[in-house]
Design a protein around this motif. Structure first.
Motif, PDB file in Angstrom:
ATOM      1  N   MET A   1       0.843  -1.190   0.000  1.00 54.48           N
ATOM      2  CA  MET A   1       0.000   0.000   0.000  1.00 54.48           C
ATOM      3  C   MET A   1       0.881   1.245   0.000  1.00 54.48           C
ATOM      4  N   ALA A   2       0.415   2.290  -0.629  1.00 53.22           N
ATOM      5  CA  ALA A   2       1.158   3.544  -0.749  1.00 53.22           C
ATOM      6  C   ALA A   2       1.387   4.188   0.615  1.00 53.22           C
ATOM      7  N   GLN A   3       2.527   4.841   0.724  1.00 55.74           N
ATOM      8  CA  GLN A   3       2.790   5.677   1.887  1.00 55.74           C
ATOM      9  C   GLN A   3       1.997   6.960   1.691  1.00 55.74           C
ATOM     10  N   ILE A   4       1.298   7.398   2.725  1.00 56.45           N
ATOM     11  CA  ILE A   4       0.529   8.643   2.663  1.00 56.45           C
ATOM     12  C   ILE A   4       1.137   9.599   3.675  1.00 56.45           C
ATOM     13  N   GLU A   5       1.499  10.799   3.191  1.00 55.62           N
ATOM     14  CA  GLU A   5       2.181  11.758   4.047  1.00 55.62           C
ATOM     15  C   GLU A   5       1.618  13.156   3.843  1.00 55.62           C
ATOM     16  N   CYS A   6       2.032  14.043   4.726  1.00 56.94           N
ATOM     17  CA  CYS A   6       1.593  15.436   4.661  1.00 56.94           C
ATOM     18  C   CYS A   6       2.794  16.329   4.912  1.00 56.94           C
ATOM     19  N   VAL A   7       2.946  17.350   4.072  1.00 55.01           N
ATOM     20  CA  VAL A   7       4.045  18.302   4.237  1.00 55.01           C
ATOM     21  C   VAL A   7       3.509  19.724   4.099  1.00 55.01           C
ATOM     22  N   LEU A   8       4.234  20.648   4.689  1.00 56.11           N
ATOM     23  CA  LEU A   8       3.939  22.066   4.538  1.00 56.11           C
ATOM     24  C   LEU A   8       4.796  22.570   3.388  1.00 56.11           C
ATOM     25  N   GLY A   9       4.185  23.240   2.414  1.00 57.39           N
ATOM     26  CA  GLY A   9       4.982  23.733   1.307  1.00 57.39           C
ATOM     27  C   GLY A   9       4.168  24.205   0.128  1.00 57.39           C
ATOM     28  N   ASP A  10       4.881  24.401  -0.964  1.00 60.59           N
ATOM     29  CA  ASP A  10       4.330  24.886  -2.226  1.00 60.59           C
ATOM     30  C   ASP A  10       4.290  23.714  -3.202  1.00 60.59           C
ATOM     31  N   ILE A  11       3.123  23.320  -3.627  1.00 60.20           N
ATOM     32  CA  ILE A  11       2.983  22.140  -4.476  1.00 60.20           C
ATOM     33  C   ILE A  11       3.735  22.276  -5.794  1.00 60.20           C
ATOM     34  N   THR A  12       3.954  23.490  -6.257  1.00 56.61           N
ATOM     35  CA  THR A  12       4.675  23.665  -7.523  1.00 56.61           C
ATOM     36  C   THR A  12       6.160  23.354  -7.392  1.00 56.61           C
ATOM     37  N   ALA A 122     -10.278  17.480   4.850  1.00 59.41           N
ATOM     38  CA  ALA A 122      -9.092  16.658   5.112  1.00 59.41           C
ATOM     39  C   ALA A 122      -9.486  15.201   5.350  1.00 59.41           C
ATOM     40  N   ALA A 123     -10.533  14.967   6.120  1.00 61.34           N
ATOM     41  CA  ALA A 123     -10.975  13.594   6.393  1.00 61.34           C
ATOM     42  C   ALA A 123     -11.407  12.883   5.110  1.00 61.34           C
ATOM     43  N   ILE A 124     -12.141  13.579   4.264  1.00 61.41           N
ATOM     44  CA  ILE A 124     -12.574  12.991   2.989  1.00 61.41           C
ATOM     45  C   ILE A 124     -11.359  12.673   2.126  1.00 61.41           C
ATOM     46  N   ALA A 125     -10.421  13.598   2.051  1.00 68.61           N
ATOM     47  CA  ALA A 125      -9.220  13.397   1.237  1.00 68.61           C
ATOM     48  C   ALA A 125      -8.434  12.179   1.721  1.00 68.61           C
ATOM     49  N   VAL A 126      -8.141  12.130   2.986  1.00 69.80           N
ATOM     50  CA  VAL A 126      -7.340  11.032   3.545  1.00 69.80           C
ATOM     51  C   VAL A 126      -8.056   9.698   3.385  1.00 69.80           C
ATOM     52  N   ASN A 127      -9.330   9.647   3.724  1.00 70.05           N
ATOM     53  CA  ASN A 127     -10.065   8.382   3.622  1.00 70.05           C
ATOM     54  C   ASN A 127     -10.187   7.898   2.182  1.00 70.05           C
ATOM     55  N   THR A 128     -10.389   8.815   1.254  1.00 72.53           N
ATOM     56  CA  THR A 128     -10.505   8.434  -0.154  1.00 72.53           C
ATOM     57  C   THR A 128      -9.176   7.905  -0.678  1.00 72.53           C
ATOM     58  N   VAL A 129      -8.086   8.565  -0.331  1.00 76.56           N
ATOM     59  CA  VAL A 129      -6.766   8.098  -0.760  1.00 76.56           C
ATOM     60  C   VAL A 129      -6.457   6.741  -0.131  1.00 76.56           C
ATOM     61  N   ARG A 130      -6.756   6.565   1.139  1.00 76.75           N
ATOM     62  CA  ARG A 130      -6.532   5.265   1.793  1.00 76.75           C
ATOM     63  C   ARG A 130      -7.311   4.157   1.095  1.00 76.75           C
ATOM     64  N   ASP A 156      -2.826  16.414   9.189  1.00 75.98           N
ATOM     65  CA  ASP A 156      -2.129  15.568  10.165  1.00 75.98           C
ATOM     66  C   ASP A 156      -3.134  14.875  11.079  1.00 75.98           C
ATOM     67  N   GLN A 157      -4.144  15.609  11.520  1.00 73.21           N
ATOM     68  CA  GLN A 157      -5.184  15.027  12.386  1.00 73.21           C
ATOM     69  C   GLN A 157      -5.940  13.932  11.628  1.00 73.21           C
ATOM     70  N   ALA A 158      -6.300  14.179  10.386  1.00 76.92           N
ATOM     71  CA  ALA A 158      -7.030  13.167   9.611  1.00 76.92           C
ATOM     72  C   ALA A 158      -6.165  11.932   9.403  1.00 76.92           C
ATOM     73  N   LEU A 159      -4.857  12.106   9.213  1.00 72.94           N
ATOM     74  CA  LEU A 159      -3.963  10.965   9.050  1.00 72.94           C
ATOM     75  C   LEU A 159      -3.817  10.143  10.325  1.00 72.94           C
ATOM     76  N   ARG A 160      -4.010  10.767  11.478  1.00 74.72           N
ATOM     77  CA  ARG A 160      -3.933  10.044  12.752  1.00 74.72           C
ATOM     78  C   ARG A 160      -5.182   9.210  13.029  1.00 74.72           C
ATOM     79  N   GLU A 161      -6.293   9.555  12.386  1.00 72.87           N
ATOM     80  CA  GLU A 161      -7.550   8.823  12.574  1.00 72.87           C
ATOM     81  C   GLU A 161      -7.463   7.472  11.865  1.00 72.87           C
TER      82      GLU A 161
END
Length: 162
Positions: A1-12, A122-130, A156-161
């Motif tokens: 399964m893919a690693q799912i992560e979160c970073v602070l930054g500029d997507i470009t 965030a919860a929808i995004a994380v759950n859909t990707v999972r 980060d909170q959604a990833l902890r759920e």
């Protein structure tokens, strides 16, 4: 399964096979699509419906592709916004896999000017990707790239759920 992560930054500035542009339905203005060549590519796509996704080259970005997906505008939650938002993520991931992408970076779709409540988005995004990653082993890494600290905190909170 893919690693799912979160970073602070500029997507470009993220190195990934594909980055996702939280677009409007015309695909012609705003977001990360302000250079002439990418806008010209977007004109050939003839727009995109909310919840769907289309792809262009990455040109001078550090990504091979840009996937464009118009997110839903928040109207209180009773007009199918949650399913449309989940569809943005599913459609983008399916398109990435179809084009051989193993790494994908997402912004917080609809959680900015479209007014979607941040924690719920965030919860929808994380759950859909999972869910997608659990059914498809093509992806290696999916990164949520958050421009603001409060957005990163919500992801980060959604990833902890569980």
């Amino acid at each position: 399964m893919a690693q799912i992560e979160c970073v602070l930054g500029d997507i470009t500035r993220i190195e990934a096979d594909a980055i996702v542009n939280a677009a409007n339905r015309t695909l012609l203005a705003g977001g990360i699509m302000n250079t002439h060549s990418r806008c010209a590519d977007c004109r050939t796509l003839h727009g995109c419906e909310t919840g769907q996704a289309k792809i262009t080259k990455g040109y001078k970005l550090p990504a091979k592709y840009v996937i464009h997906t118009p997110g839903p505008i928040w109207k209180g939650g009773g007009r199918g916004e949650a399913e449309l938002l989940a569809s943005c993520y599913r459609s983008s991931l399916a398109l990435a896999v179809e084009h051989g992408c193993r790494t994908v970076a997402f912004p917080a779709i609809s959680a900015g000017v479209y007014g979607y409540p941040l924690a719920e988005a965030a919860a929808i995004a994380v759950n859909t990707v999972r869910d997608f990653a659990a059914q498809d082993n093509t992806l290696e890494t999916v990164t949520f790239v958050c421009f603001l600290p409060e957005v990163k905190a919500a992801f980060d909170q959604a990833l902890r759920e569980p």
